[in-house]
Design a protein around this motif. Structure first.
Motif, PDB file in Angstrom:
ATOM      1  N   GLY A 107       0.804  -1.213   0.000  1.00  0.00           N
ATOM      2  CA  GLY A 107       0.000   0.000   0.000  1.00  0.00           C
ATOM      3  C   GLY A 107       0.838   1.264   0.000  1.00  0.00           C
ATOM      4  O   GLY A 107       0.497   2.257  -0.630  1.00  0.00           O
ATOM      5  N   LYS A 108       1.959   1.229   0.686  1.00  0.00           N
ATOM      6  CA  LYS A 108       2.848   2.389   0.726  1.00  0.00           C
ATOM      7  C   LYS A 108       3.733   2.472  -0.516  1.00  0.00           C
ATOM      8  O   LYS A 108       4.078   3.562  -0.963  1.00  0.00           O
ATOM      9  CB  LYS A 108       3.727   2.334   1.975  1.00  0.00           C
ATOM     10  CG  LYS A 108       2.947   2.582   3.247  1.00  0.00           C
ATOM     11  CD  LYS A 108       3.846   2.477   4.467  1.00  0.00           C
ATOM     12  CE  LYS A 108       3.027   2.668   5.741  1.00  0.00           C
ATOM     13  NZ  LYS A 108       3.848   2.481   6.945  1.00  0.00           N
ATOM     14  N   ALA A 109       4.114   1.315  -1.068  1.00  0.00           N
ATOM     15  CA  ALA A 109       5.067   1.293  -2.176  1.00  0.00           C
ATOM     16  C   ALA A 109       4.413   1.581  -3.533  1.00  0.00           C
ATOM     17  O   ALA A 109       5.025   2.205  -4.394  1.00  0.00           O
ATOM     18  CB  ALA A 109       5.774  -0.053  -2.228  1.00  0.00           C
ATOM     19  N   LEU A 110       3.187   1.110  -3.720  1.00  0.00           N
ATOM     20  CA  LEU A 110       2.545   1.264  -5.028  1.00  0.00           C
ATOM     21  C   LEU A 110       1.976   2.666  -5.208  1.00  0.00           C
ATOM     22  O   LEU A 110       1.363   3.220  -4.285  1.00  0.00           O
ATOM     23  CB  LEU A 110       1.417   0.246  -5.183  1.00  0.00           C
ATOM     24  CG  LEU A 110       1.829  -1.217  -5.269  1.00  0.00           C
ATOM     25  CD1 LEU A 110       0.589  -2.107  -5.279  1.00  0.00           C
ATOM     26  CD2 LEU A 110       2.679  -1.472  -6.494  1.00  0.00           C
ATOM     27  N   PRO A 111       2.119   3.229  -6.395  1.00  0.00           N
ATOM     28  CA  PRO A 111       1.481   4.515  -6.675  1.00  0.00           C
ATOM     29  C   PRO A 111      -0.050   4.377  -6.636  1.00  0.00           C
ATOM     30  O   PRO A 111      -0.592   3.295  -6.905  1.00  0.00           O
ATOM     31  CB  PRO A 111       1.947   4.861  -8.093  1.00  0.00           C
ATOM     32  CG  PRO A 111       3.078   3.942  -8.388  1.00  0.00           C
ATOM     33  CD  PRO A 111       2.922   2.748  -7.500  1.00  0.00           C
ATOM     34  N   GLN A 112      -0.735   5.455  -6.322  1.00  0.00           N
ATOM     35  CA  GLN A 112      -2.192   5.440  -6.218  1.00  0.00           C
ATOM     36  C   GLN A 112      -2.845   4.942  -7.504  1.00  0.00           C
ATOM     37  O   GLN A 112      -3.822   4.205  -7.461  1.00  0.00           O
ATOM     38  CB  GLN A 112      -2.721   6.827  -5.852  1.00  0.00           C
ATOM     39  CG  GLN A 112      -4.223   6.860  -5.607  1.00  0.00           C
ATOM     40  CD  GLN A 112      -4.652   5.950  -4.471  1.00  0.00           C
ATOM     41  OE1 GLN A 112      -4.024   5.933  -3.411  1.00  0.00           O
ATOM     42  NE2 GLN A 112      -5.712   5.192  -4.667  1.00  0.00           N
TER      43      GLN A 112
END
Length: 155
Positions: A107-112
């Protein structure tokens, strides 16, 4: 999917289902069971809406046999319920696995944008179960075509 259903889609219905189904179930059962019950209630309500919308008018029915004399659209019942059961499954999986370490890292690593595409890609395969009756009968389209062009199927 949980964010969509809880914050972005029809807040009035969300509040009614939360207070009328989810909270009462949550008193006695797990969150997952309460979520499933809530989506089943929503699916049943949408099935009832299909039934109410597509009931033939007296002028469409043969006076003796009761059969349709003019164009009566008969939806396939159960499809809205299938759609909402799939949504319940997705939300239950999000509840179960959404707070794990790997989910948080992703969730933190992937772009929105990537997260949005992933969420849509698991929801869209079942979208036709919800929309098909409205498309086939001509009740919703062409008026709604401008708002949902990506869901139309080519014949």
């Amino acid at each position: 999917p949980m964010d969509f259903w809880s914050r972005r889609w029809n807040i009035l219905v969300h509040d009614a289902l939360k207070n009328g189904v989810f909270k009462p179930f949550r008193k006695y059962y797990s969150t997952t069971i309460a979520v499933i019950a809530t989506f089943v209630a929503s699916g049943a309500f949408h099935e009832w809406l299909l039934w109410a919308i597509f009931q033939p008018t007296p002028g469409q029915l043969h006076p003796v046999t009761g059969d349709c004399m003019t164009s009566c659209y008969q939806p396939v019942y159960g499809t809205a319920l299938i759609f909402f059961l799939w949504q319940a499954f997705l939300v239950a999986m999000e509840i179960r696995f959404g707070r794990t370490k790997i989910s948080r890292r992703l969730g933190k690593a992937l772009p929105q944008a990537v997260k949005t595409v992933l969420i849509i890609s698991v929801g869209i395969p079942f979208a036709h179960f919800f929309t098909d009756s409205y498309f086939r009968c001509g009740f919703f389209f062409p008026q709604g075509q401008a708002g949902l062009p990506m869901i139309l199927r080519e014949s």
